[in-house]
Design a protein around this motif. Structure first.
Motif, PDB file in Angstrom:
ATOM      1  N   THR A 110     -11.344   8.734   1.131  1.00 20.25           N
ATOM      2  CA  THR A 110     -11.486   7.422   1.759  1.00 20.25           C
ATOM      3  C   THR A 110     -10.220   7.145   2.563  1.00 20.25           C
ATOM      4  O   THR A 110      -9.120   7.539   2.153  1.00 20.25           O
ATOM      5  N   SER A 111     -10.352   6.443   3.690  1.00 23.31           N
ATOM      6  CA  SER A 111      -9.207   6.162   4.556  1.00 23.31           C
ATOM      7  C   SER A 111      -9.281   4.737   5.080  1.00 23.31           C
ATOM      8  O   SER A 111     -10.373   4.200   5.298  1.00 23.31           O
ATOM      9  N   VAL A 112      -8.124   4.123   5.268  1.00 20.70           N
ATOM     10  CA  VAL A 112      -8.036   2.805   5.886  1.00 20.70           C
ATOM     11  C   VAL A 112      -6.926   2.837   6.929  1.00 20.70           C
ATOM     12  O   VAL A 112      -6.030   3.683   6.874  1.00 20.70           O
ATOM     13  N   THR A 113      -6.983   1.905   7.875  1.00 27.48           N
ATOM     14  CA  THR A 113      -5.921   1.749   8.864  1.00 27.48           C
ATOM     15  C   THR A 113      -5.305   0.376   8.675  1.00 27.48           C
ATOM     16  O   THR A 113      -6.020  -0.633   8.648  1.00 27.48           O
ATOM     17  N   THR A 114      -3.970   0.333   8.516  1.00 29.84           N
ATOM     18  CA  THR A 114      -3.286  -0.930   8.249  1.00 29.84           C
ATOM     19  C   THR A 114      -2.219  -1.203   9.300  1.00 29.84           C
ATOM     20  O   THR A 114      -1.627  -0.290   9.870  1.00 29.84           O
ATOM     21  N   ALA A 115      -1.986  -2.496   9.518  1.00 29.02           N
ATOM     22  CA  ALA A 115      -0.902  -2.930  10.404  1.00 29.02           C
ATOM     23  C   ALA A 115       0.246  -3.524   9.597  1.00 29.02           C
ATOM     24  O   ALA A 115       1.260  -3.934  10.164  1.00 29.02           O
ATOM     25  N   THR A 116       0.089  -3.595   8.269  1.00 25.17           N
ATOM     26  CA  THR A 116       1.123  -4.149   7.391  1.00 25.17           C
ATOM     27  C   THR A 116       1.543  -3.084   6.378  1.00 25.17           C
ATOM     28  O   THR A 116       0.906  -2.039   6.247  1.00 25.17           O
ATOM     29  N   LEU A 117       2.620  -3.386   5.639  1.00 24.91           N
ATOM     30  CA  LEU A 117       3.058  -2.503   4.554  1.00 24.91           C
ATOM     31  C   LEU A 117       2.201  -2.787   3.328  1.00 24.91           C
ATOM     32  O   LEU A 117       2.637  -3.374   2.344  1.00 24.91           O
ATOM     33  N   ALA A 118       0.968  -2.369   3.394  1.00 21.90           N
ATOM     34  CA  ALA A 118      -0.037  -2.729   2.393  1.00 21.90           C
ATOM     35  C   ALA A 118       0.154  -1.948   1.093  1.00 21.90           C
ATOM     36  O   ALA A 118       0.760  -0.878   1.048  1.00 21.90           O
ATOM     37  N   PHE A 119      -0.398  -2.522   0.052  1.00 18.70           N
ATOM     38  CA  PHE A 119      -0.513  -1.887  -1.257  1.00 18.70           C
ATOM     39  C   PHE A 119      -1.918  -1.292  -1.339  1.00 18.70           C
ATOM     40  O   PHE A 119      -2.899  -1.987  -1.083  1.00 18.70           O
ATOM     41  N   LEU A 120      -2.046  -0.016  -1.690  1.00 20.87           N
ATOM     42  CA  LEU A 120      -3.350   0.637  -1.735  1.00 20.87           C
ATOM     43  C   LEU A 120      -3.826   0.793  -3.181  1.00 20.87           C
ATOM     44  O   LEU A 120      -3.124   1.364  -4.020  1.00 20.87           O
ATOM     45  N   THR A 121      -5.006   0.263  -3.442  1.00 24.86           N
ATOM     46  CA  THR A 121      -5.662   0.404  -4.739  1.00 24.86           C
ATOM     47  C   THR A 121      -6.871   1.304  -4.564  1.00 24.86           C
ATOM     48  O   THR A 121      -7.670   1.109  -3.645  1.00 24.86           O
ATOM     49  N   ALA A 179      -6.862  -1.949   0.733  1.00 28.09           N
ATOM     50  CA  ALA A 179      -5.508  -2.248   1.203  1.00 28.09           C
ATOM     51  C   ALA A 179      -5.230  -3.732   1.018  1.00 28.09           C
ATOM     52  O   ALA A 179      -5.957  -4.576   1.558  1.00 28.09           O
ATOM     53  N   VAL A 180      -4.183  -4.055   0.258  1.00 28.59           N
ATOM     54  CA  VAL A 180      -3.802  -5.436  -0.024  1.00 28.59           C
ATOM     55  C   VAL A 180      -2.558  -5.777   0.784  1.00 28.59           C
ATOM     56  O   VAL A 180      -1.532  -5.095   0.697  1.00 28.59           O
ATOM     57  N   LYS A 181      -2.629  -6.856   1.564  1.00 33.67           N
ATOM     58  CA  LYS A 181      -1.526  -7.233   2.450  1.00 33.67           C
ATOM     59  C   LYS A 181      -0.317  -7.739   1.658  1.00 33.67           C
ATOM     60  O   LYS A 181      -0.465  -8.417   0.644  1.00 33.67           O
ATOM     61  N   PRO A 182       0.899  -7.469   2.164  1.00 34.45           N
ATOM     62  CA  PRO A 182       2.092  -8.085   1.582  1.00 34.45           C
ATOM     63  C   PRO A 182       2.204  -9.532   2.036  1.00 34.45           C
ATOM     64  O   PRO A 182       1.550  -9.955   2.993  1.00 34.45           O
ATOM     65  N   ASP A 183       3.061 -10.296   1.351  1.00 36.17           N
ATOM     66  CA  ASP A 183       3.268 -11.676   1.764  1.00 36.17           C
ATOM     67  C   ASP A 183       3.931 -11.709   3.139  1.00 36.17           C
ATOM     68  O   ASP A 183       4.624 -10.768   3.538  1.00 36.17           O
TER      69      ASP A 183
END
Length: 203
Positions: A110-121, A179-183
């Motif tokens: 599985t793959s995601v694309t993020t623009a933030t320093l996300a936490f991956l679960t 992908a969970v966004k940082p604050d």
């Protein structure tokens, strides 16, 4: 069983983001009524196997169990992790991706694309009992025969993948990457605290 009690991880505090995965398996696919405050992210079905994932932002130090329910009896298993440093308001889920595989020992990528320093679960469920090796770079936090939870804090943006995970037995498997966004303005979210529910028997 038609309910599952997933214990709130010890150390829960206001501001944590909970990500909860529930695996169920039986021929029917009743909708889940999630514990209060949870919003569903993923509903993935392959044959009799079902993987559902939801999130909640804690407004207090939750205790006891997160109790979810559905209509009719299902085998079930649930995991919950709590993430600190995640986005403090609004939807913290930046991206999600799912995949299923036919019977085999490889967990689908599985793959995601993020623009933030996300936490991956990363959650994996399988139709037959098996242990797993986590994806490359991921840390395994629960390995429970039918449901498995991993995480990675990549510290970078862009295209990120959960790949290379394997099962100890040949079985149909379902995988989800969240992908969970940082604050806002913050560093990457912190290492989670986590727990597992008791295994629900069918009756």
């Amino acid at each position: 069983m038609s309910t599952i009690n997933v214990p709130v991880p010890t150390g829960a505090a206001a501001g944590h983001v909970a990500v909860q995965g529930i695996e169920r398996w039986e021929s029917t696919n009743p909708a889940i009524t999630w514990a209060s405050g949870f919003t569903q992210i993923v509903s993935l079905v392959s044959g009799s196997s079902k993987l559902n994932i939801a999130w909640k932002r804690l407004t207090a130090a939750d205790t006891g169990n997160y109790t979810s329910s559905w209509t009719g009896s299902q085998w079930s298993l649930g995991h919950c992790i709590l993430i600190s440093g995640a986005l403090s308001s609004g939807d913290p889920i930046e991206a999600s991706n799912t995949a299923t595989s036919a019977s085999g020992t490889s967990v689908p990528t599985t793959s995601v694309t993020t623009a933030t320093l996300a936490f991956l679960t990363h959650f994996v469920s399988n139709e037959n009992s098996a242990t797993t090796t986590p994806p490359t770079s991921f840390t395994e936090v629960q390995d429970s025969n039918y449901l498995h939870t991993n995480y990675w804090i990549p510290g970078s943006t862009g295209s990120l993948s959960a790949s290379g995970s394997t099962l100890s037995a040949s079985t149909l498997s379902l995988a989800a990457l969240i992908a969970v966004k940082p604050d806002t303005g913050g560093a990457a979210p912190s290492v989670p605290i986590y727990t597992i529910s008791s295994y629900g028997s069918f009756h």
